[in-house]
Design an enzyme around this catalytic site. Structure first.
Site, PDB file in Angstrom:
ATOM      1  N   ARG A 107     -17.449  11.397  34.289  1.00 47.97           N
ATOM      2  CA  ARG A 107     -16.080  11.340  33.760  1.00 47.97           C
ATOM      3  C   ARG A 107     -15.655  12.787  33.525  1.00 47.97           C
ATOM      4  O   ARG A 107     -16.258  13.497  32.708  1.00 47.97           O
ATOM      5  CB  ARG A 107     -16.010  10.531  32.466  1.00 47.97           C
ATOM      6  CG  ARG A 107     -14.680  10.673  31.763  1.00 47.97           C
ATOM      7  CD  ARG A 107     -14.468   9.649  30.689  1.00 47.97           C
ATOM      8  NE  ARG A 107     -14.181   8.347  31.269  1.00 47.97           N
ATOM      9  CZ  ARG A 107     -13.644   7.332  30.598  1.00 47.97           C
ATOM     10  NH1 ARG A 107     -13.333   7.462  29.320  1.00 47.97           N
ATOM     11  NH2 ARG A 107     -13.413   6.171  31.195  1.00 47.97           N
ATOM     12  N   HIS A 134      -9.074   6.267  38.400  1.00 52.59           N
ATOM     13  CA  HIS A 134     -10.059   5.504  37.616  1.00 52.59           C
ATOM     14  C   HIS A 134     -10.466   4.270  38.428  1.00 52.59           C
ATOM     15  O   HIS A 134     -10.177   3.127  38.070  1.00 52.59           O
ATOM     16  CB  HIS A 134      -9.424   5.096  36.289  1.00 52.59           C
ATOM     17  CG  HIS A 134     -10.408   4.648  35.239  1.00 52.59           C
ATOM     18  ND1 HIS A 134     -11.770   4.698  35.412  1.00 52.59           N
ATOM     19  CD2 HIS A 134     -10.204   4.142  33.983  1.00 52.59           C
ATOM     20  CE1 HIS A 134     -12.363   4.243  34.322  1.00 52.59           C
ATOM     21  NE2 HIS A 134     -11.444   3.898  33.446  1.00 52.59           N
ATOM     22  N   GLN A 137     -12.315   1.014  36.993  1.00 52.30           N
ATOM     23  CA  GLN A 137     -11.457   0.160  36.171  1.00 52.30           C
ATOM     24  C   GLN A 137     -10.703  -0.854  37.020  1.00 52.30           C
ATOM     25  O   GLN A 137     -10.626  -2.050  36.678  1.00 52.30           O
ATOM     26  CB  GLN A 137     -10.451   1.025  35.400  1.00 52.30           C
ATOM     27  CG  GLN A 137      -9.498   0.216  34.532  1.00 52.30           C
ATOM     28  CD  GLN A 137     -10.211  -0.410  33.353  1.00 52.30           C
ATOM     29  OE1 GLN A 137     -10.877   0.284  32.608  1.00 52.30           O
ATOM     30  NE2 GLN A 137     -10.063  -1.715  33.171  1.00 52.30           N
ATOM     31  N   ASP A 225      -0.725   0.828  30.259  1.00 51.81           N
ATOM     32  CA  ASP A 225      -1.787   1.747  29.809  1.00 51.81           C
ATOM     33  C   ASP A 225      -1.153   2.640  28.741  1.00 51.81           C
ATOM     34  O   ASP A 225       0.073   2.646  28.553  1.00 51.81           O
ATOM     35  CB  ASP A 225      -2.312   2.569  31.001  1.00 51.81           C
ATOM     36  CG  ASP A 225      -3.526   3.438  30.653  1.00 51.81           C
ATOM     37  OD1 ASP A 225      -4.129   3.233  29.567  1.00 51.81           O
ATOM     38  OD2 ASP A 225      -3.876   4.320  31.458  1.00 51.81           O
ATOM     39  N   CYS A 264      -6.243  -1.449  30.464  1.00 56.87           N
ATOM     40  CA  CYS A 264      -7.640  -0.993  30.595  1.00 56.87           C
ATOM     41  C   CYS A 264      -8.292  -0.718  29.248  1.00 56.87           C
ATOM     42  O   CYS A 264      -9.528  -0.656  29.170  1.00 56.87           O
ATOM     43  CB  CYS A 264      -7.708   0.243  31.479  1.00 56.87           C
ATOM     44  SG  CYS A 264      -6.872   1.693  30.809  1.00 56.87           S
ATOM     45  N   ARG A 292     -15.943  -4.708  33.558  1.00 56.73           N
ATOM     46  CA  ARG A 292     -16.415  -3.362  33.907  1.00 56.73           C
ATOM     47  C   ARG A 292     -17.920  -3.419  34.196  1.00 56.73           C
ATOM     48  O   ARG A 292     -18.413  -2.798  35.139  1.00 56.73           O
ATOM     49  CB  ARG A 292     -16.140  -2.381  32.752  1.00 56.73           C
ATOM     50  CG  ARG A 292     -14.674  -2.099  32.477  1.00 56.73           C
ATOM     51  CD  ARG A 292     -14.025  -1.312  33.584  1.00 56.73           C
ATOM     52  NE  ARG A 292     -14.696  -0.047  33.830  1.00 56.73           N
ATOM     53  CZ  ARG A 292     -14.515   1.074  33.114  1.00 56.73           C
ATOM     54  NH1 ARG A 292     -13.657   1.101  32.121  1.00 56.73           N
ATOM     55  NH2 ARG A 292     -15.164   2.189  33.427  1.00 56.73           N
TER      56      ARG A 292
END
Ligand code: CP
Ligand code: NVA
Length: 307
Positions: A107, A134, A137, A225, A264, A292
């Site tokens: 990340r 991402h 996700q 988001d 998410c 996930r």
């Protein structure tokens, strides 16, 4: 070498294989203790390294549990506790860690650092979120929609709010899975033009709107988001300019009846989404979070060619 850096780089058949494997693995271990390895333990003897330059709850715990359920183990470090945080190059870090572990999840703040790490690594590298995308996700999100009976090809998904990293991966996914993505953002926070054009070149139907209402009209799912992502320094301005793009019950009523709500997480109730939506019956956010784990197990197996 199979890296998992961006959905746009991966063949649709491989993405389909990953989703099918995730759904099958989830079903096969239903009811088992979470720390118990899957019967076939496909990654027995394997180690995943995880490097975090930014905060994480879901990515950190779900990847750690994913590799455990596959029969392997993990090593987790923040970049600040590595020599990376004192100026050792990304490339040297990648070369060294490749000598110790079987795969790496990163990340990072800058997407280019993950690309540089992957280019120098001799083991598979997985993008666990960057400023630009991402992908893990979105695999979990699409798995969730399929579990709830939505057929992705021909579906209409609506993204409202900031055209950010998560939005970019949905744009990539639209081109790969054949759904229409209608995006509602203020012009200033529109998604990256490069993502939109590359997805359109591959046949993706990406519709750009400057109102939330236009984006959600007729949508099978509405996706939100945070308005302020990790690394954004203009929080006050974002909250002011994006306020009209919050997902309320009124906005959900303009999508298809019973449309799903996705986020998410982490969420900010009262900013990008009202409590009655995210905590209401149309919300799938905790299934997304759970998935996930399952989606990343399938991504790890794909990267290590263990399917
Ligand atoms: N959705 C997600 O990636 O969450 P974390 O930042 O907690 O990992
Ligand atoms: N867009 C958010 C997603 C967090 C999982 C961020 O980058 O902070």
């Amino acid at each position: 070498m199979r890296h998992f850096l961006d959905l746009i780089d991966i063949a649709p058949a491989d993405l389909r294989t990953i989703l099918d494997d995730a759904l099958a693995m989830k079903a096969a271990r239903r009811g088992a203790p979470l720390g118990q390895a899957d019967a076939d333990a496909p990654l027995a003897g394997h180690v995943l390294a995880m490097i975090f330059e930014k905060s994480s709850t879901r990515t950190r715990f779900s990847f750690d549990m994913a590799v455990r359920q596959l029969g392997g183990s993990s090593i987790i470090a923040s970049s600040g506790e590595m020599q990376l945080g004192r100026g050792e190059t990304v490339e040297d870090t990648a070369r060294v860690i490749s000598r110790y572990v079987d795969a790496v999840m990163i990340r990072a703040n800058d997407h280019s650092d993950v690309e540089a790490f992957a280019a120098a690594a001799s083991v598979p590298v997985i993008n666990g979120l960057t400023d630009r995308s991402h992908p893990c996700q979105i695999m979990a999100d699409l798995m969730t929609l399929e579990e709830y009976g939505l057929s992705l090809a021909g579906a209409r998904l609506a993204w409202v709010g900031d055209g950010n990293n998560v939005c970019s991966s949905f744009i990539h996914a639209a081109a790969k899975f054949g759904f229409t993505l209608a995006i509602g953002t203020p012009g200033r926070y529109a998604p990256e033009e490069e993502d939109v054009s590359i997805a359109r070149e591959l046949g993706g139907e990406i519709l750009l709107h400057d109102s939330a209402e236009a984006a959600v009209a007729g949508a099978d799912a509405v996706i939100a988001d945070t308005f302020v992502s990790m690394g954004d320094s203009d929080a006050d301005e974002r909250l002011a300019r994006l306020a009209d793009f919050a997902v309320s019950a009124d906005l959900m009523a303009q999508a298809k009846p019973g449309a799903f709500f996705l986020h998410c997480l982490p969420a900010h109730r009262g900013e990008e989404v009202d409590s009655e939506v995210i905590d209401g019956p149309q919300s799938l956010v905790f299934d997304e979070a759970e998935n996930r784990l399952h989606a990343q197990k399938a991504i790890l197996k794909w990267c290590l060619d263990r399917q």
